[in-house]
Write a protein that holds these residues in place. Sequence first.
Motif, PDB file in Angstrom:
ATOM      1  N   GLU A 119       0.620  -1.462   0.016  1.00  0.00           N
ATOM      2  CA  GLU A 119      -0.143  -0.046  -0.143  1.00  0.00           C
ATOM      3  C   GLU A 119       0.706   1.317  -0.012  1.00  0.00           C
ATOM      4  N   ALA A 120       2.081   1.257   1.323  1.00  0.00           N
ATOM      5  CA  ALA A 120       2.672   2.442   0.503  1.00  0.00           C
ATOM      6  C   ALA A 120       3.701   2.418  -0.140  1.00  0.00           C
ATOM      7  N   LEU A 121       3.969   1.543  -0.947  1.00  0.00           N
ATOM      8  CA  LEU A 121       5.428   1.162  -1.884  1.00  0.00           C
ATOM      9  C   LEU A 121       4.168   2.279  -3.274  1.00  0.00           C
ATOM     10  N   THR A 129       4.422   9.549  -9.614  1.00  0.00           N
ATOM     11  CA  THR A 129       4.415   8.702 -11.289  1.00  0.00           C
ATOM     12  C   THR A 129       2.778   9.452 -11.939  1.00  0.00           C
ATOM     13  N   GLN A 130       2.115   9.181 -10.834  1.00  0.00           N
ATOM     14  CA  GLN A 130       0.121   9.345 -11.562  1.00  0.00           C
ATOM     15  C   GLN A 130       0.564   8.273 -12.555  1.00  0.00           C
ATOM     16  N   SER A 131       0.441   6.832 -11.602  1.00  0.00           N
ATOM     17  CA  SER A 131       0.816   5.618 -12.609  1.00  0.00           C
ATOM     18  C   SER A 131       0.805   4.327 -11.187  1.00  0.00           C
ATOM     19  N   LEU A 132      -0.322   3.529 -11.868  1.00  0.00           N
ATOM     20  CA  LEU A 132       0.339   2.312 -10.896  1.00  0.00           C
ATOM     21  C   LEU A 132       0.880   1.538 -10.754  1.00  0.00           C
ATOM     22  N   ILE A 133       1.934   0.771 -10.508  1.00  0.00           N
ATOM     23  CA  ILE A 133       3.224   0.381 -10.130  1.00  0.00           C
ATOM     24  C   ILE A 133       3.157  -0.972 -10.660  1.00  0.00           C
ATOM     25  N   ALA A 138       7.069  -4.045  -7.973  1.00  0.00           N
ATOM     26  CA  ALA A 138       6.207  -4.150  -7.196  1.00  0.00           C
ATOM     27  C   ALA A 138       7.500  -5.512  -6.084  1.00  0.00           C
ATOM     28  N   GLY A 139       7.335  -6.906  -6.892  1.00  0.00           N
ATOM     29  CA  GLY A 139       7.934  -8.154  -6.458  1.00  0.00           C
ATOM     30  C   GLY A 139       9.489  -7.760  -6.206  1.00  0.00           C
ATOM     31  N   HIS A 140      10.123  -6.845  -7.414  1.00  0.00           N
ATOM     32  CA  HIS A 140      11.863  -6.707  -7.261  1.00  0.00           C
ATOM     33  C   HIS A 140      11.865  -5.984  -6.504  1.00  0.00           C
ATOM     34  N   ARG A 141      11.264  -5.053  -6.216  1.00  0.00           N
ATOM     35  CA  ARG A 141      11.114  -4.184  -4.583  1.00  0.00           C
ATOM     36  C   ARG A 141      11.787  -4.924  -3.816  1.00  0.00           C
ATOM     37  N   ILE A 142      10.851  -6.016  -2.846  1.00  0.00           N
ATOM     38  CA  ILE A 142      11.039  -6.518  -2.012  1.00  0.00           C
ATOM     39  C   ILE A 142      11.525  -7.380  -2.230  1.00  0.00           C
ATOM     40  N   SER A 151      15.673 -13.576  -1.641  1.00  0.00           N
ATOM     41  CA  SER A 151      14.670 -12.673  -1.651  1.00  0.00           C
ATOM     42  C   SER A 151      13.348 -13.264  -1.558  1.00  0.00           C
ATOM     43  N   VAL A 152      12.656 -11.910  -1.324  1.00  0.00           N
ATOM     44  CA  VAL A 152      11.173 -12.469  -0.434  1.00  0.00           C
ATOM     45  C   VAL A 152      10.296 -12.379  -1.451  1.00  0.00           C
TER      46      VAL A 152
END
Length: 302
Positions: A119-121, A129-133, A138-142, A151-152
């Motif tokens: 939710e925060a990310l 960016t006014q766009s949806l991640i 998102a999976g790469h970020r975590i 990796s988690v």
Amino acid sequence: MGKKRTFEDTMDDPSKPQSASPIVAMFEGFRSELDEHHDRRERVIKASRDITAASKKLIFSLQRVRKLNHPIPLFVVKANAQYWQTIESQYRAISSDLQRLNAYRYRSNITGGNQEFMEALSFQHYLETQSLISYEEAGHRIASMGGEGGSVLLTPEDYILGIFDMVGELMRFAITSMATSGKLPGGESRRQKHPREETSGGQDADKMELDRQVSGQDEQKPPRRDVLADLRELRLHLEGFDPPLGEKFADDVDKKIVVMRQCVEKVETALYGLVMRGQERPKGWIPDLTEQRRAPEQVEGY
């Protein structure tokens, strides 16, 4: 002839070495595995709670942003640095506990932290960016926060449920911005270049520029995208999502979709009130101070 020793005498004699039973060794192994399981489970639960708490603080700080499609202000970045560090350290601490089959075994214990961080990310990504991640990003970020432990995993269910919760934050952001600035926040869409503009140059480019100035068609700005338009589009896609029945994920989606619709309706109601007040009292309106007030007896008589 000596007395024959019984089995009870052998067990009572501490000086007599006793043979290790394979059954006892097997149950000792079970005990060790259960202790390890409970310790790992408690570590994951504690990390999930810490990630949830840090993510909530991250969201509260991001609600101070007032512009879309712009970099996060420096004072917000500095305030959120400690929360990002906490989240990353917690993921790194439990990354080794969530590998291979354990990633699914302890999925219910880490899902709360994953959803809150998602939710925060996604909220910060939208503000920038006014766009949806995307799910992949998102999976790469975590996964990158796992460090040497591995990796988690971010499941698609945690990603979708986090997006549902992000709608509520967009609702708060939109209403707060309307209350402070008097308009719905939104970023200007960039004008796309004409296909011939990228390949032509020199006199042809000057001629095309002259033609555009004469016609005036390309001088019109593209339509402005605002938060409400994005919320409606997001609502359209989320309502079309059909989770498999008979699972807890389907029940969670059914609950969150009701809240999501209410959040979009709140923004629509707030914008309707803002537009109606703007029509009743145009910009620059001031009361007529020259009009004489009614006498006290006239007010009482009325």
